[in-house]
Design a protein around this motif. Structure first.
Motif, PDB file in Angstrom:
ATOM      1  N   THR A   4       0.757  -1.151  -0.048  1.00 25.59           N
ATOM      2  CA  THR A   4       0.181   0.058  -0.140  1.00 25.59           C
ATOM      3  C   THR A   4       0.825   1.287  -0.130  1.00 25.59           C
ATOM      4  N   ASP A   5       2.037   1.341   0.963  1.00 26.47           N
ATOM      5  CA  ASP A   5       2.670   2.395   0.925  1.00 26.47           C
ATOM      6  C   ASP A   5       3.442   2.746  -0.308  1.00 26.47           C
ATOM      7  N   ALA A   6       4.187   1.615  -0.948  1.00 29.08           N
ATOM      8  CA  ALA A   6       4.806   1.587  -1.938  1.00 29.08           C
ATOM      9  C   ALA A   6       3.927   1.956  -3.197  1.00 29.08           C
ATOM     10  N   GLN A   7       2.832   1.644  -3.433  1.00 28.70           N
ATOM     11  CA  GLN A   7       1.937   2.164  -4.252  1.00 28.70           C
ATOM     12  C   GLN A   7       1.820   3.639  -4.136  1.00 28.70           C
ATOM     13  N   ALA A   8       1.596   4.146  -2.936  1.00 34.91           N
ATOM     14  CA  ALA A   8       1.360   5.570  -2.765  1.00 34.91           C
ATOM     15  C   ALA A   8       2.619   6.355  -3.049  1.00 34.91           C
ATOM     16  N   TYR A   9       3.757   5.741  -2.812  1.00 34.37           N
ATOM     17  CA  TYR A   9       4.946   6.549  -3.288  1.00 34.37           C
ATOM     18  C   TYR A   9       5.119   6.490  -4.875  1.00 34.37           C
ATOM     19  N   TRP A  10       5.063   5.182  -5.366  1.00 33.02           N
ATOM     20  CA  TRP A  10       5.039   5.446  -6.913  1.00 33.02           C
ATOM     21  C   TRP A  10       3.954   6.298  -7.654  1.00 33.02           C
ATOM     22  N   TRP A  23       3.765  -2.002 -12.286  1.00 32.95           N
ATOM     23  CA  TRP A  23       3.477  -1.979 -13.575  1.00 32.95           C
ATOM     24  C   TRP A  23       1.874  -1.240 -13.780  1.00 32.95           C
ATOM     25  N   GLY A  24       1.105  -1.750 -12.741  1.00 34.78           N
ATOM     26  CA  GLY A  24      -0.343  -0.814 -12.674  1.00 34.78           C
ATOM     27  C   GLY A  24       0.198   0.575 -12.479  1.00 34.78           C
ATOM     28  N   VAL A  25       0.751   1.027 -11.596  1.00 40.28           N
ATOM     29  CA  VAL A  25       1.056   2.446 -11.599  1.00 40.28           C
ATOM     30  C   VAL A  25       1.427   3.179 -12.770  1.00 40.28           C
ATOM     31  N   ALA A  26       2.211   2.429 -13.513  1.00 44.25           N
ATOM     32  CA  ALA A  26       2.870   2.861 -14.760  1.00 44.25           C
ATOM     33  C   ALA A  26       1.891   3.154 -15.897  1.00 44.25           C
ATOM     34  N   GLY A  27       0.815   2.248 -15.622  1.00 45.90           N
ATOM     35  CA  GLY A  27      -0.067   2.376 -16.842  1.00 45.90           C
ATOM     36  C   GLY A  27      -1.214   3.181 -16.467  1.00 45.90           C
ATOM     37  N   PHE A  28      -1.091   4.005 -15.537  1.00 50.66           N
ATOM     38  CA  PHE A  28      -2.230   4.890 -14.988  1.00 50.66           C
ATOM     39  C   PHE A  28      -1.880   6.118 -15.816  1.00 50.66           C
ATOM     40  N   ASP A  29      -3.117   6.378 -16.510  1.00 52.17           N
ATOM     41  CA  ASP A  29      -3.344   7.601 -17.555  1.00 52.17           C
ATOM     42  C   ASP A  29      -4.117   8.955 -16.781  1.00 52.17           C
ATOM     43  N   ALA A  30      -3.438   9.738 -16.266  1.00 54.08           N
ATOM     44  CA  ALA A  30      -3.757  10.836 -15.683  1.00 54.08           C
ATOM     45  C   ALA A  30      -4.742  11.675 -16.623  1.00 54.08           C
ATOM     46  N   ASP A  31      -4.360  11.473 -18.047  1.00 54.65           N
ATOM     47  CA  ASP A  31      -5.088  12.510 -18.911  1.00 54.65           C
ATOM     48  C   ASP A  31      -6.471  12.057 -19.375  1.00 54.65           C
TER      49      ASP A  31
END
Length: 433
Positions: A4-10, A343-351
Motif C-alpha cells: 500500500t505504501d509503495a503504491q502511494a510512493y510510486w 506496472w499498474g501504477v505506470a499504466g495509469f493515465d492521468a489525462d
C-alpha cells in the motif's frame, strides 16, 4: 515498505500527494523564543522521532518494494519564510506545494514563518509552522500523530532499528522469496473471492449497502494547473455539532450548501464528496485508510434532514469498509508482487477523463487532539491542512480540529474553481446561517 505504501510512493510521481499540516502558535506570556532558536530546537526534537529519521532505498531492478532505511535529520529540512500577514502566509505555502518531497533523500520538511500579526483568532503576533510530509510515509492520522510528537513537550523515546541496508542482499531475498509470495497471493486471492461472494449475498439480503455509483462531473472536475489557492474558514466544535450532530457531518452540510450555490449546480444532477475512512483493525501500513464517495443531498432543503441523510451515507461507507470482503481485499493487495503494482501504477493515465466521479470534491476530516502543543514558549491556537488535488479534482477541503477550534480549509486551482474568495465567504456565511 508495504504494498500500500509503495503504491502511494510510486503514484506520487504522477499525482503529487505531500501533506501540509499547519499549526499556528501564539507567543506565550512573554515574547517567546526567537525563530533562530525555534528552528534548531525543532530539528533536534525531530532527530529523536523514528518516523522522521527514515528515507527509502530502492531494490535493484525493482525486484521488491523499497525499504525504509535510516536517514539523519538535515538542516535542509528546515525552510524559513517571511510573510506580510496570514493571507501572504497561505500564498507562500501554496507556492511551496510545487516542491514535493523526494523520499529517496528524506521524508519531510518543516516550513517556519517569522511572526505575523493578523493570524485568525490570535491576539498579538503568532508563529506558523507547517510540517510537509510524504503521503507514503504517513496518512492523515499518522501524520497528525507525528506532528503531535514534534510540537509536543513530552519526552521522546527512540526505538529505531539501525540495521544496514544491502541492495544486493535485498535483491537476493526478493528472488528467493518468490515461491512463498506466490503461495500467499493465491491463498489471499481465494480468500478475497470468497469474501466478495459473501458481500454480494449480504447486499442481496440487505445486511450491507452496495457501493453507490459515481456522480456526474461538475465545473471543478477538470485538470488543475500548477497554481494552488489556499483559504481557511475558522469556527468551533459546537457550531458544527449544532449544524450536523458531529464536526464532520456539520462541515459536510456547510460545504454542500456553499458549493452547490457557488457552482450553481442543478440539484437533479446531485453533488458528491470523496471522504477518507480509517480501515478497521490494527494498522499494518503507514497508509491505513480507504476513500469512499457520498451523496451531499443538495436536493434536500431541510438542513436537519440533509445532515441526517449525509450521516447515513457516512455510516454506510464505514460499514462497507469494515466488511470482511474489504479486509480480505486489503490482505490480497498486501500479497501482490512489487513488479505487478509498479506496472499498474505506470499504466495509469492521468489525462483520461472519466464518465463519473467518486466525489466531485474531497473532504478530509481529522481531529488532532488536545490544544496542548507548544512551540517557542507559545501554545497552539489552531491547526489546518490542505489535501492534495488530483487530475480531475480541483477543489479539496480539510476539516481539522484541535481543542475546541476547527478550521475548514480550501485548496483549489483556478482552472476549476472561479473566485476562491467568494467561495470562502459563502462557507463562512453558511456557518452562521
Amino acid at each position: 515498505m508495504t504494498a500500500t505504501d509503495a503504491q502511494a510512493y510510486w503514484m506520487s510521481a504522477t499525482i503529487p500527494s505531500d501533506q501540509f499540516l499547519l499549526y499556528c502558535f501564539d507567543r506565550g506570556a512573554g515574547s517567546g523564543a526567537s525563530i533562530e532558536e525555534i528552528g534548531p530546537d525543532l530539528l533536534e526534537r525531530a532527530a529523536e522521532i523514528d518516523d522522521l529519521t527514515v528515507r527509502i532505498a530502492e531494490v535493484p531492478r525493482g525486484l521488491d518494494f523499497p525499504y525504509w532505511v535510516h536517514a539523519p535529520v538535515s538542516t535542509r529540512q528546515l525552510r524559513r519564510h517571511r510573510a506580510r500577514g496570514w493571507d501572504d502566509c497561505l500564498r507562500i505555502l501554496g507556492a511551496e506545494m510545487a516542491d514535493q518531497i523526494d523520499l529517496r533523500d528524506h521524508g519531510w520538511r518543516v516550513h517556519l514563518f517569522d511572526p505575523i500579526a493578523d493570524a485568525p483568532g490570535v491576539d498579538g503576533p503568532a508563529v506558523v509552522a507547517v510540517l510537509q510530509i510524504a503521503h507514503a510515509l504517513a496518512d492523515g492520522a499518522l501524520a497528525s500523530d507525528i506532528a503531535r510528537r514534534l510540537f509536543g513537550s513530552d519526552p521522546l523515546v527512540s526505538v529505531r532499528d539501525v540495521r544496514t541496508f544491502s541492495p544486493t542482499k535485498a535483491a537476493a531475498r526478493a528472488v528467493v522469496s518468490v515461491p512463498v509470495r506466490a503461495v500467499r497471493l493465491v491463498v489471499a486471492a481465494v480468500g478475497a473471492h470468497r469474501a466478495h461472494r459473501r458481500r454480494e449475498h449480504d447486499i442481496a439480503a440487505g445486511r450491507v449497502s452496495a457501493a453507490p455509483a459515481g456522480g456526474r462531473l461538475v465545473a471543478v472536475n477538470t485538470r488543475p494547473d500548477h497554481r494552488r489557492e489556499l483559504r481557511t474558514v475558522h469556527t468551533d466544535r459546537d457550531t458544527l455539532r449544532d449544524i450536523g450532530g458531529s464536526v464532520t457531518r456539520g462541515a459536510l452540510v456547510v460545504i454542500s450548501e456553499a458549493l452547490s450555490e457557488h457552482l450553481d449546480v442543478d440539484p437533479s444532477g446531485g453533488l458528491r464528496a470523496e471522504i477518507t475512512i480509517a480501515k478497521p483493525g490494527v494498522r499494518l501500513a503507514r497508509n491505513h485508510f480507504r476513500n469512499a464517495g457520498i451523496d451531499l443531498w443538495i436536493t434536500e432543503s431541510d438542513r436537519a434532514v440533509r445532515a441526517r441523510r449525509i450521516g447515513d451515507e457516512v455510516a454506510a461507507a464505514v460499514e462497507r469498509a469494515a466488511h470482511p470482503a474489504t479486509v480480505a481485499e486489503s490482505r490480497a493487495m498486501a500479497s501482490v508482487p512489487a513488479a505487478v503494482i509498479r506496472w499498474g501504477v505506470a499504466g495509469f493515465d492521468a489525462d483520461v477523463v472519466p464518465d463519473t466521479m467518486t466525489g466531485n470534491v474531497v473532504v478530509s476530516s481529522v481531529h488532532r487532539g488536545a490544544a496542548d502543543l507548544v512551540l517557542g514558549g507559545g501554545r497552539v491556537v489552531f491547526t489546518t491542512g490542505f489535501p492534495a488535488l488530483s487530475p480531475m479534482q480541483t477543489l479539496t477541503h480539510g476539516v481539522h480540529g484541535i481543542g475546541d477550534r476547527v478550521v475548514i480549509s480550501i485548496c483549489s486551482s483556478p482552472t476549476g474553481l472561479a473566485d476562491v474568495d467568494a467561495y470562502r465567504d459563502r462557507l463562512a456565511a453558511r456557518l452562521n446561517a
